[in-house]
Enzyme design. Structure first.
Site, PDB file in Angstrom:
ATOM      1  N   GLU A 192       1.001  -1.446   0.095  1.00 35.43           N
ATOM      2  CA  GLU A 192      -0.056  -0.118   0.068  1.00 35.43           C
ATOM      3  C   GLU A 192       1.238   0.985   0.171  1.00 35.43           C
ATOM      4  OE1 GLU A 192      -2.957  -0.011  -0.219  1.00 35.43           O
ATOM      5  OE2 GLU A 192      -3.860  -1.764  -0.176  1.00 35.43           O
ATOM      6  N   CYS A 207      -1.585   9.491   2.165  1.00 32.53           N
ATOM      7  CA  CYS A 207      -2.312   7.999   1.369  1.00 32.53           C
ATOM      8  C   CYS A 207      -2.808   8.691  -0.167  1.00 32.53           C
ATOM      9  CB  CYS A 207      -1.916   6.749   0.846  1.00 32.53           C
ATOM     10  SG  CYS A 207      -2.872   5.810   2.013  1.00 32.53           S
TER      11      CYS A 207
END
Length: 510
Positions: free
Chosen positions: A262, A296
């Site tokens: 990720e 993110c």
């Protein structure tokens, strides 16, 4: 320091644990000091784990797996349910610590702990739904099916920006699948990890278990590489930057292990001429300044139709003027600090690069002259192909650009090495469906009339391209933590071969 007492933290915290069995007593290595990013004061320190500590953690976690995998999956889910209940009891204290140590607002800190609780609830249900398939064999009196088995020890490496929730995404699902979990948290937020380990330990002690959830804290890159290269750990889940993710992926791939990645995002939002701006503006602002731009999924690029561009930009400049910045534990403040002075320096470098490229800073762009790592949320008119726009800066900087056609806007959005989250605000059905089609957003997450950040745990979270391709949390993300096995049972009196192959030999065993 009442919050530290409530979570069983003191001024010198152990940094390595294998659950209820033991905390390491290593004190001869350097300490990892946790600073409050709001005032640069020391909160507490954690002892750095040694290689000996690491070996003991892995060995005990590996041994615990052989017992844990034999627990029925719903019984494993029951343990996670108890952890969820323990998190409910400590939600305020742990949320407070997340805000204190990481710097996100108190509301976001509480939200992160709630995400852990929600993840526990999802994992409990999932523990009864680890489905396989029954398949039709081409051979008579044969049955085919597939089932899923645990991998073993799962390694989880997390980033500072979500110091507890991302661990829960991985750990709770990995555990109900029958794996044990070793956590290597960010050395920037060690206290959050120690607090969570204490919560897990309390549940494990009540259930006479140990080694299911383990913690290893280090700022030694060589030990982290050892962790990634360890063949005893079949899956390493890494959350962090693309640059480090590539390195982790290469190390894990070299030993033919599994990596769940990720990584970074350079997320965009499209605002078309039909958009409801009453919905769009707060979504843009939260997406761009939530967690001080250190998600993110932060909104970093904004594409606005030329017909409404001036109106929307003026509204954003006005909204930015009302953003309160300060101590995240004071609920009047919308935005807290960046994590540390290194992050501030990166912000300053990006602002300098914007000026070099000829970008127009509409508001913000300065470091605040006060203790702590505070910067101004910044709105910039820019061009999509600028290098500074195409890189991820972990700070509250939003680039705004205008477009003429939907195809142009989608092409601008997809012109990014990353492919995590995307969003579009529109009241035009065809525009919405185009954005969500194969010809639309190339991201792992694509939203209509909501922002780029704040994903629910029920869906699979993750992105494409330089974001790494991993999926965590909901949907069928549980399969990443298991190995698939195909089974065929012959209950006939013959031995037919697949594809009609004939193989005959003479001889009778009788």
């Amino acid at each position: 320091m009442e919050i530290l007492t409530a979570l069983k933290l003191n001024e010198k915290n152990k940094g390595t644990s294998t659950g209820s069995a033991w905390w390491a007593d290593t004190t001869n290595r350097s300490e990892i000091i946790s600073y409050n990013p709001s005032n640069e004061k020391i909160i507490a320190s954690v002892y750095n784990g040694s290689e000996t500590d690491y070996e003991k953690v892995v060995a005990e976690s590996h041994q615990a797996f052989f017992e844990w995998q034999n627990f029925p999956a719903p019984k494993r889910g029951e343990i996670i349910r108890q952890i969820g209940d323990e998190l409910r009891q400590h939600k305020n204290a742990l949320g407070h610590l997340v805000s204190l140590e990481m710097g996100k607002s108190k509301q976001e800190g509480l939200g992160e702990v709630q995400e852990m609780i929600d993840m526990a609830d999802l994992a409990v249900g999932q523990s009864r739904m680890l489905y396989g398939k029954t398949l039709h064999s081409e051979r008579p009196a044969h049955r085919m099916y597939e089932q899923w088995h645990p991998l073993g020890v799962v390694g989880v490496i997390t980033a500072f920006n979500f110091p507890v929730a991302v661990w829960a995404w991985n750990a709770f699902i990995a555990a109900i699948c029958g794996n044990t979990v070793i956590w290597k948290p960010s050395p920037k937020t060690p206290l959050c990890a120690v607090a969570v380990q204490h919560i897990c330990n309390a549940v494990m002690e009540r259930n006479h278990l140990q080694g299911i959830f383990s913690l290893f804290i280090t700022d030694d890159n060589q030990l982290t590489k050892k962790f990634a290269s360890d063949k005893r750990i079949p899956l390493v889940s890494f959350t962090g930057s693309t640059a480090v993710g590539r390195e982790i992926n290469e190390i894990v791939a070299h030993r033919l292990g599994r990596a769940l990645l990720e990584l970074s995002g350079n997320n965009a939002m499209i605002i078309d001429e039909t958009a409801n701006l009453k919905l769009a503006i707060p979504a843009i602002v939260f997406g761009a300044v939530g967690t001080a731009g250190q998600r993110c999924t932060t909104t970093r690029r904004l594409f606005v139709h030329e017909k409404i561009y001036d109106k929307l930009v003026a509204a954003l400049v006005n909204a930015y003027s009302h953003i309160t910045i300060g101590d995240p534990l004071d609920e009047k403040n919308i935005m807290g600090p960046l994590i540390d002075k290194t992050a501030v320096e990166r912000y300053q470098t990006t602002i300098a690069d914007i000026h070099k490229m000829g970008g127009s800073i509409l508001c913000g762009g300065h470091v605040l002259d006060r203790p702590g790592s505070f910067v101004e949320p910044t709105l910039v008119e820019a061009k999509n192909d600028w290098e500074v726009v195409q890189r991820e800066t972990f700070a509250p900087i939003l680039y705004v650009m205008k477009y003429k056609t939907l195809q142009e806007a989608i092409a601008m959005q997809n012109h990014s090495p990353h492919g995590l989250s995307s969003a579009m605000f529109t009241n035009h059905l065809k525009h919405a469906e185009t954005f969500l089609s194969a010809q639309g957003s190339d991201c792992g997450i694509a939203n209509i009339n909501i922002g780029t950040s704040g994903a629910e745990i029920g869906g699979a979270f993750g992105g494409e391209k330089d974001t790494g391709g991993g999926r965590e949390a909901g949907s069928d993300a549980w399969k990443a933590y298991m190995r698939r096995q195909t089974n065929t049972i012959n209950w006939s009196e013959a031995l037919p071969l697949a594809q009609g192959i004939r193989f005959e030999i003479s001889g009778d065993p009788d």
